[in-house]
Design a protein around this motif. Sequence first.
Motif, mmCIF file in Angstrom:
data_model
loop_
_atom_site.group_PDB
_atom_site.id
_atom_site.type_symbol
_atom_site.label_atom_id
_atom_site.label_comp_id
_atom_site.label_asym_id
_atom_site.label_seq_id
_atom_site.Cartn_x
_atom_site.Cartn_y
_atom_site.Cartn_z
ATOM 1 N N ASN A 1 -5.770 0.225 -6.986
ATOM 2 C CA ASN A 1 -4.337 0.131 -6.709
ATOM 3 C C ASN A 1 -4.040 -0.299 -5.274
ATOM 4 O O ASN A 1 -2.931 -0.103 -4.782
ATOM 5 C CB ASN A 1 -3.659 1.473 -7.011
ATOM 6 N N GLY A 2 -5.020 -0.850 -4.586
ATOM 7 C CA GLY A 2 -4.791 -1.408 -3.256
ATOM 8 C C GLY A 2 -4.996 -0.457 -2.092
ATOM 9 O O GLY A 2 -4.710 -0.809 -0.956
ATOM 10 N N GLY A 3 -5.509 0.716 -2.327
ATOM 11 C CA GLY A 3 -5.766 1.668 -1.251
ATOM 12 C C GLY A 3 -7.255 1.810 -1.009
ATOM 13 O O GLY A 3 -8.068 1.075 -1.566
ATOM 14 N N LYS A 4 -7.613 2.747 -0.143
ATOM 15 C CA LYS A 4 -9.035 3.015 0.078
ATOM 16 C C LYS A 4 -9.239 4.475 0.459
ATOM 17 O O LYS A 4 -8.341 5.125 0.991
ATOM 18 C CB LYS A 4 -9.624 2.093 1.139
ATOM 19 N N LEU A 5 -10.418 4.948 0.153
ATOM 20 C CA LEU A 5 -10.825 6.305 0.493
ATOM 21 C C LEU A 5 -11.487 6.237 1.866
ATOM 22 O O LEU A 5 -12.554 5.652 2.022
ATOM 23 C CB LEU A 5 -11.790 6.838 -0.567
ATOM 24 N N VAL A 6 -10.833 6.793 2.880
ATOM 25 C CA VAL A 6 -11.334 6.713 4.247
ATOM 26 C C VAL A 6 -12.516 7.648 4.442
ATOM 27 O O VAL A 6 -13.549 7.262 4.990
ATOM 28 C CB VAL A 6 -10.204 7.047 5.256
ATOM 29 N N THR B 1 -7.229 9.485 2.578
ATOM 30 C CA THR B 1 -6.964 8.197 1.957
ATOM 31 C C THR B 1 -6.029 7.366 2.816
ATOM 32 O O THR B 1 -5.221 7.886 3.583
ATOM 33 C CB THR B 1 -6.329 8.380 0.566
ATOM 34 N N ASP B 2 -6.156 6.058 2.676
ATOM 35 C CA ASP B 2 -5.274 5.085 3.309
ATOM 36 C C ASP B 2 -4.730 4.224 2.183
ATOM 37 O O ASP B 2 -5.407 3.307 1.719
ATOM 38 C CB ASP B 2 -6.053 4.253 4.326
ATOM 39 N N ALA B 3 -3.539 4.562 1.705
ATOM 40 C CA ALA B 3 -3.021 3.898 0.517
ATOM 41 C C ALA B 3 -1.501 3.916 0.516
ATOM 42 O O ALA B 3 -0.874 4.685 1.239
ATOM 43 C CB ALA B 3 -3.545 4.597 -0.737
ATOM 44 N N SER B 4 -0.957 3.073 -0.319
ATOM 45 C CA SER B 4 0.495 3.046 -0.480
ATOM 46 C C SER B 4 0.940 4.246 -1.315
ATOM 47 O O SER B 4 0.132 4.902 -1.973
ATOM 48 C CB SER B 4 0.918 1.748 -1.162
ATOM 49 N N ALA B 5 2.227 4.506 -1.306
ATOM 50 C CA ALA B 5 2.761 5.638 -2.064
ATOM 51 C C ALA B 5 2.535 5.457 -3.561
ATOM 52 O O ALA B 5 2.266 6.426 -4.275
ATOM 53 C CB ALA B 5 4.246 5.813 -1.764
ATOM 54 N N ALA B 6 2.603 4.219 -4.048
ATOM 55 C CA ALA B 6 2.390 3.964 -5.479
ATOM 56 C C ALA B 6 0.952 4.287 -5.884
ATOM 57 O O ALA B 6 0.713 4.838 -6.960
ATOM 58 C CB ALA B 6 2.721 2.515 -5.809
ATOM 59 N N ALA B 7 -0.019 3.950 -5.025
ATOM 60 C CA ALA B 7 -1.421 4.246 -5.326
ATOM 61 C C ALA B 7 -1.664 5.753 -5.335
ATOM 62 O O ALA B 7 -2.395 6.272 -6.182
ATOM 63 C CB ALA B 7 -2.333 3.559 -4.314
ATOM 64 N N ILE B 8 -1.038 6.473 -4.410
ATOM 65 C CA ILE B 8 -1.182 7.927 -4.353
ATOM 66 C C ILE B 8 -0.561 8.572 -5.584
ATOM 67 O O ILE B 8 -1.129 9.497 -6.177
ATOM 68 C CB ILE B 8 -0.549 8.482 -3.063
#
Length: 86
Positions: free
Chosen positions: A33-38, A65-72
């Motif tokens: 979904n465009g994010g990543k697990l930091v 995590t470093d992700a958009s609200a939609a990915a979360i």
Amino acid sequence: MPLYEHVMIARQDLSNSQAEGLIEHFGAVLSDNGGKLVDSEYWGVKTMAYKINKNRKGHYSFLKTDASAAAIQEMERLMRLHDDVM
């Protein structure tokens, strides 16, 4: 993208490798979904202060995590549906 922190509790009857596999699974959901697990930390089996779903213990995991609200939102939705996550 904003940084988020999550603490996930998995059922106590899972093995350590299965609990760590959940971290990888939800990291893949974020990356899809465009994010990543930091960063992620497996804290092990801990005793809870009170029972959750008739369980006294659980596998604790910490996710950064470093992700958009939609990915979360998608990751949290899938966590609520997953049988191994409390």
